[in-house]
Design an enzyme around this catalytic site. Sequence first.
Site, PDB file in Angstrom:
ATOM      1  N   PHE A  19      13.392  45.882-147.010  1.00 26.67           N
ATOM      2  CA  PHE A  19      14.821  45.378-146.320  1.00 26.67           C
ATOM      3  C   PHE A  19      15.882  46.100-146.378  1.00 26.67           C
ATOM      4  O   PHE A  19      16.297  46.923-145.530  1.00 26.67           O
ATOM      5  CB  PHE A  19      14.773  43.827-146.977  1.00 26.67           C
ATOM      6  CG  PHE A  19      15.953  43.357-146.847  1.00 26.67           C
ATOM      7  CD1 PHE A  19      16.735  43.360-145.366  1.00 26.67           C
ATOM      8  CD2 PHE A  19      16.889  42.688-147.768  1.00 26.67           C
ATOM      9  CE1 PHE A  19      17.975  42.628-145.317  1.00 26.67           C
ATOM     10  CE2 PHE A  19      18.234  41.758-147.638  1.00 26.67           C
ATOM     11  CZ  PHE A  19      18.471  42.071-146.332  1.00 26.67           C
ATOM     12  N   ASP A  39       6.888  54.879-149.589  1.00 28.93           N
ATOM     13  CA  ASP A  39       6.715  53.393-149.772  1.00 28.93           C
ATOM     14  C   ASP A  39       5.223  53.451-149.911  1.00 28.93           C
ATOM     15  O   ASP A  39       4.641  54.000-149.174  1.00 28.93           O
ATOM     16  CB  ASP A  39       7.431  52.513-148.609  1.00 28.93           C
ATOM     17  CG  ASP A  39       7.603  51.178-148.672  1.00 28.93           C
ATOM     18  OD1 ASP A  39       6.733  50.403-149.198  1.00 28.93           O
ATOM     19  OD2 ASP A  39       8.816  50.783-148.513  1.00 28.93           O
ATOM     20  N   GLY A  44       6.916  46.708-148.228  1.00 24.71           N
ATOM     21  CA  GLY A  44       7.786  47.299-147.135  1.00 24.71           C
ATOM     22  C   GLY A  44       6.816  47.296-145.837  1.00 24.71           C
ATOM     23  O   GLY A  44       5.794  47.103-145.901  1.00 24.71           O
ATOM     24  N   ASP A  64       2.636  55.486-153.952  1.00 22.12           N
ATOM     25  CA  ASP A  64       3.184  54.378-154.921  1.00 22.12           C
ATOM     26  C   ASP A  64       3.669  54.966-156.103  1.00 22.12           C
ATOM     27  O   ASP A  64       3.200  55.816-156.727  1.00 22.12           O
ATOM     28  CB  ASP A  64       1.980  53.623-155.345  1.00 22.12           C
ATOM     29  CG  ASP A  64       2.147  52.325-156.129  1.00 22.12           C
ATOM     30  OD1 ASP A  64       3.021  52.558-156.806  1.00 22.12           O
ATOM     31  OD2 ASP A  64       1.283  51.576-156.026  1.00 22.12           O
ATOM     32  N   GLN A  84      15.046  52.359-154.247  1.00 20.78           N
ATOM     33  CA  GLN A  84      15.128  50.959-153.959  1.00 20.78           C
ATOM     34  C   GLN A  84      13.789  50.400-153.828  1.00 20.78           C
ATOM     35  O   GLN A  84      13.679  49.184-153.908  1.00 20.78           O
ATOM     36  CB  GLN A  84      15.454  51.044-152.224  1.00 20.78           C
ATOM     37  CG  GLN A  84      16.749  51.541-151.990  1.00 20.78           C
ATOM     38  CD  GLN A  84      18.183  50.968-152.514  1.00 20.78           C
ATOM     39  OE1 GLN A  84      18.088  49.635-152.390  1.00 20.78           O
ATOM     40  NE2 GLN A  84      18.820  51.522-153.064  1.00 20.78           N
ATOM     41  N   TYR A 151      11.347  39.248-164.115  1.00 20.56           N
ATOM     42  CA  TYR A 151      12.246  40.354-162.972  1.00 20.56           C
ATOM     43  C   TYR A 151      13.329  41.024-163.743  1.00 20.56           C
ATOM     44  O   TYR A 151      13.500  42.064-163.832  1.00 20.56           O
ATOM     45  CB  TYR A 151      12.485  39.709-161.638  1.00 20.56           C
ATOM     46  CG  TYR A 151      13.161  40.497-160.680  1.00 20.56           C
ATOM     47  CD1 TYR A 151      12.480  41.554-160.114  1.00 20.56           C
ATOM     48  CD2 TYR A 151      14.329  40.221-160.561  1.00 20.56           C
ATOM     49  CE1 TYR A 151      13.093  42.219-159.283  1.00 20.56           C
ATOM     50  CE2 TYR A 151      15.214  40.874-159.399  1.00 20.56           C
ATOM     51  CZ  TYR A 151      14.541  41.912-159.017  1.00 20.56           C
ATOM     52  OH  TYR A 151      15.399  42.618-157.935  1.00 20.56           O
ATOM     53  N   LYS A 155      13.682  44.979-164.848  1.00 17.34           N
ATOM     54  CA  LYS A 155      14.950  45.761-164.163  1.00 17.34           C
ATOM     55  C   LYS A 155      15.856  46.213-165.071  1.00 17.34           C
ATOM     56  O   LYS A 155      16.647  47.281-164.930  1.00 17.34           O
ATOM     57  CB  LYS A 155      15.604  44.735-163.136  1.00 17.34           C
ATOM     58  CG  LYS A 155      14.909  44.386-161.794  1.00 17.34           C
ATOM     59  CD  LYS A 155      14.357  45.715-161.068  1.00 17.34           C
ATOM     60  CE  LYS A 155      15.516  46.107-160.371  1.00 17.34           C
ATOM     61  NZ  LYS A 155      15.296  47.429-159.565  1.00 17.34           N
ATOM     62  N   ILE A 210      16.524  22.247-150.030  1.00 18.77           N
ATOM     63  CA  ILE A 210      17.387  22.749-151.247  1.00 18.77           C
ATOM     64  C   ILE A 210      16.823  22.189-152.631  1.00 18.77           C
ATOM     65  O   ILE A 210      16.377  20.929-152.559  1.00 18.77           O
ATOM     66  CB  ILE A 210      18.699  21.987-151.116  1.00 18.77           C
ATOM     67  CG1 ILE A 210      19.246  22.728-149.763  1.00 18.77           C
ATOM     68  CG2 ILE A 210      19.453  22.088-152.449  1.00 18.77           C
ATOM     69  CD1 ILE A 210      20.656  22.185-149.593  1.00 18.77           C
ATOM     70  N   ARG A 218      26.071  31.035-154.511  1.00 18.45           N
ATOM     71  CA  ARG A 218      25.847  32.254-154.359  1.00 18.45           C
ATOM     72  C   ARG A 218      26.931  33.172-153.917  1.00 18.45           C
ATOM     73  O   ARG A 218      27.789  32.889-153.305  1.00 18.45           O
ATOM     74  CB  ARG A 218      24.535  32.358-153.594  1.00 18.45           C
ATOM     75  CG  ARG A 218      23.147  31.455-154.121  1.00 18.45           C
ATOM     76  CD  ARG A 218      22.606  31.967-155.568  1.00 18.45           C
ATOM     77  NE  ARG A 218      21.657  31.043-155.831  1.00 18.45           N
ATOM     78  CZ  ARG A 218      21.613  30.302-156.935  1.00 18.45           C
ATOM     79  NH1 ARG A 218      22.687  30.016-157.457  1.00 18.45           N
ATOM     80  NH2 ARG A 218      20.664  29.707-157.231  1.00 18.45           N
TER      81      ARG A 218
END
Length: 319
Positions: A19, A39, A44, A64, A84, A151, A155, A210, A218
């Site tokens: 993205f 990628d 992707g 990879d 990214q 995650y 990160k 929701i 956000r």
Amino acid sequence: MIDSHFPFKTALVTGGGGFVGSHLVEELLKLNVKVICIDNFSAGKLINLEEFKDHNLLSLVKADITNFDDIVNHFKGVDVVFHQAVSKNTVCMKNPRLDLKTNAEGTFNVLEASRVHGVKKFIHASTGSVYGEPKYFPEDEEHPTNPVSFYGTSKLAAEKYCLVFKNLFNMNVSILRYFHVYGPRQEENDYGGVVPIFIRRVLNNEPPIIYGDGSQIRSFTYVKDVVKANLLVASHANNTNGEIYNCASGLKITIKELANLVLNKLNREYINIEYKDWKPGDIRHFDIDNSKIKKIGMHFDWGFKDGVDNTITWLKNKK
């Protein structure tokens, strides 16, 4: 977006079929920069690069980042790396070991390949998830980092590796923490972003769902502004060395406001929003301080309604 005096001639973008990565590849090509896109195309998509896949300055490499030997030789002659590639937040619970391998070990591999070949600038795409539950508002870059997800933890480990490479090897690195990025080419399936998910459902005459009461806030940031931030940090390579920046628009939009906006723009006000229980671990409010990145000249140009309009147009054309 950025003037033609971009300081680097050759860029490598990991996750360039994704993205944000594909938008970054597109803008770099407009600046006449030679681009190497790495990628593995597990997330992707080649279709994200369709418009410019035959560009004479673009090289596509299917590899990879978790396999160092597969990627290292492609860094030869590279001036700047935009890292990214990522295992997304939405899949970390499904496969936390892959999340760790991609986000931590993969980042280490990309850093090491950059070191081996003397890359001049390394920009790492991180996330606001490294902060965890907010301790104060607005959240600035000095806010404690106590991630509450696999995650966010992987990160944060990647961030720490970036800073270790700066300290041990004098590598010029910068870190951008993304918040709620949206726009064309974002996945609209159930593992994608909430903006295209809502648009997709409403286009199909299904209710936006929701989780909670919709009051959660956000800081939606349009993808073109995120790309602009990357290029700006690269252009100020020396002034941004070792620095971490919140890459967030500063807008504060509730999920209910988003749902109503999508219903209104698609003339589906007759569809009722569906509410379900809160998701465990959902951080309910974001108020992000972006003053640090603004000090190097960043302006977030995209208003939320215009960004949503563009995303709607893209999804309609895709259908």
